[in-house]
Write a protein that holds these residues in place. Sequence first.
Motif, short mmCIF file in Angstrom:
data_model
loop_
_atom_site.label_atom_id
_atom_site.label_comp_id
_atom_site.label_asym_id
_atom_site.label_seq_id
_atom_site.Cartn_x
_atom_site.Cartn_y
_atom_site.Cartn_z
N LEU A 137 6.62 19.43 46.95
CA LEU A 137 7.57 19.47 45.84
C LEU A 137 7.04 18.91 44.54
O LEU A 137 7.21 19.53 43.50
CB LEU A 137 8.84 18.69 46.23
CG LEU A 137 9.90 18.61 45.13
CD1 LEU A 137 10.77 19.87 45.17
CD2 LEU A 137 10.77 17.37 45.27
N SER A 138 6.40 17.75 44.58
CA SER A 138 6.07 17.03 43.35
C SER A 138 4.60 16.67 43.29
O SER A 138 3.93 16.58 44.33
CB SER A 138 6.91 15.75 43.24
OG SER A 138 6.59 14.87 44.31
N PRO A 139 4.08 16.41 42.10
CA PRO A 139 2.67 16.02 41.98
C PRO A 139 2.35 14.69 42.66
O PRO A 139 1.23 14.48 43.11
CB PRO A 139 2.46 15.93 40.47
CG PRO A 139 3.51 16.81 39.87
CD PRO A 139 4.70 16.67 40.78
N PHE A 140 3.34 13.77 42.72
CA PHE A 140 3.10 12.44 43.28
C PHE A 140 4.27 12.02 44.15
O PHE A 140 5.42 12.32 43.85
CB PHE A 140 2.90 11.40 42.17
CG PHE A 140 1.78 11.72 41.23
CD1 PHE A 140 0.48 11.34 41.52
CD2 PHE A 140 2.02 12.42 40.05
CE1 PHE A 140 -0.56 11.67 40.66
CE2 PHE A 140 0.99 12.74 39.19
CZ PHE A 140 -0.31 12.37 39.50
N MET A 141 3.93 11.30 45.22
CA MET A 141 4.97 10.67 46.04
C MET A 141 4.61 9.20 46.22
O MET A 141 3.47 8.87 46.56
CB MET A 141 5.10 11.37 47.39
CG MET A 141 6.39 11.01 48.11
SD MET A 141 6.12 9.81 49.37
CE MET A 141 5.51 10.88 50.68
N VAL A 142 5.59 8.34 45.95
CA VAL A 142 5.37 6.90 45.90
C VAL A 142 6.24 6.23 46.95
O VAL A 142 7.44 6.52 47.06
CB VAL A 142 5.69 6.34 44.50
CG1 VAL A 142 5.32 4.86 44.42
CG2 VAL A 142 4.97 7.14 43.40
N THR A 143 5.65 5.32 47.72
CA THR A 143 6.40 4.53 48.68
C THR A 143 6.10 3.05 48.45
O THR A 143 5.21 2.70 47.67
CB THR A 143 6.06 4.89 50.14
OG1 THR A 143 4.70 4.51 50.42
CG2 THR A 143 6.23 6.39 50.38
N THR A 144 6.82 2.18 49.16
CA THR A 144 6.60 0.74 49.01
C THR A 144 6.41 0.09 50.37
O THR A 144 6.99 0.50 51.37
CB THR A 144 7.77 0.05 48.29
OG1 THR A 144 8.92 0.03 49.14
CG2 THR A 144 8.12 0.76 46.99
N GLU A 145 5.57 -0.95 50.40
CA GLU A 145 5.32 -1.69 51.62
C GLU A 145 6.58 -2.41 52.10
O GLU A 145 6.82 -2.54 53.30
CB GLU A 145 4.20 -2.70 51.39
CG GLU A 145 2.81 -2.10 51.37
CD GLU A 145 2.34 -1.69 52.75
OE1 GLU A 145 1.95 -2.57 53.54
OE2 GLU A 145 2.39 -0.48 53.04
N ALA A 146 7.39 -2.91 51.17
CA ALA A 146 8.60 -3.65 51.56
C ALA A 146 9.58 -2.74 52.30
O ALA A 146 10.19 -3.15 53.30
CB ALA A 146 9.26 -4.26 50.33
N SER A 147 9.73 -1.52 51.83
CA SER A 147 10.60 -0.58 52.53
C SER A 147 10.04 -0.22 53.89
O SER A 147 10.78 -0.06 54.87
CB SER A 147 10.81 0.69 51.69
OG SER A 147 11.42 0.38 50.46
#
Length: 347
Positions: A214-224
């Motif tokens: 879908l998108s150029p970038f996908m961002v996640t977090t360690e806390a989640s």
Amino acid sequence: SISFFAVQIMITDDGLLLLACVGGSILSFKVRRFRKRTPDWTPAPEWVPVGTVKHLRLFPVKSCKAQEVFSFLCGPVGGSVGDLHDRGFMAINGQTGLFLTARAFPRMVLIECTAADAVLTVKIPDSRSVNVVLEDVIEANVVRRGTMFLKMNTDGLDCGDGVGALFDEFLGTTDTRLIYYQPHLYQQRVIPAQPNWWNSPVPKRIDTIRYADLSPFMVTTEASQRDLNSRLDTPVSSLQMRGNIVVDHCAAWDEDSWAGIRIGEAELQCYKPCTRCVLSTVGPETGEKDAGMQPLKKLREFRLAPEGRMREAHGQSPIFGVNAGLMRPGYIHVGQTVYVKYKPSAF
């Protein structure tokens, strides 16, 4: 001669300016008062430091193994470093054009793909590999059409018989072809943002992408990730969630409220929560789907979109991470401070 007068100035509550002169005359003028900050007045969002970059990952061939990198360039169609481009290649069926995905062929996540000196190397777990000379692919100029989600077509250059045969042998498929993204080739996958992706206003933007979903970038977090793992019998790594940028030190699920991300000179705009499918159940080390459908099953217990138009848009696909597009290009690297702008509320 020159006369001097003493003047007293007073502003009344209703904005009336009174000039009282020594002679007793009072002159009045209406003036514009400074605007008060009321609850309706909202200052422009500020960049707030929330954490640091923990991991940067590129997936050269769609659905295949990730390459962990120290830095990459954030560009309009995704991350790149040298000849390594995120989702720059895709496996398709040579007869139908339908793309191959680890949703259907989970062993794809075990196929390692690297690119250097204009050569793509594809290696399967028994160490057999095939080299694809990219200059030869471009010179041959054999265009093939792939079909992705919603029957959207996207073209690419055929990478030859050898690499296709390696995929067939490892996956048990027939007539697999690997195609190479070229920006000048035809594609229907120009992705406009949809207003029901968030309850908050969704940025009006249109992104052209390589072979990402879908998108150029996908961002996640360690806390989640840690919060999710605290609810699972068997923890999973952030690698299983297949994000490009993993942020550490922020609060769990803080990404739900992000409107923008700035890392160094690069600036990204968030425009959709990342919804999850069965691919999240595929172990990156085993190439197998989890028998209990985890972590997808657990995510559905507490991470579905809020009721209303978001639930209608995303259905039973739970949310983990955020999709983003480019606002300003730039190189980013592991360890850099991550700044964000917040939306008025989560989602």
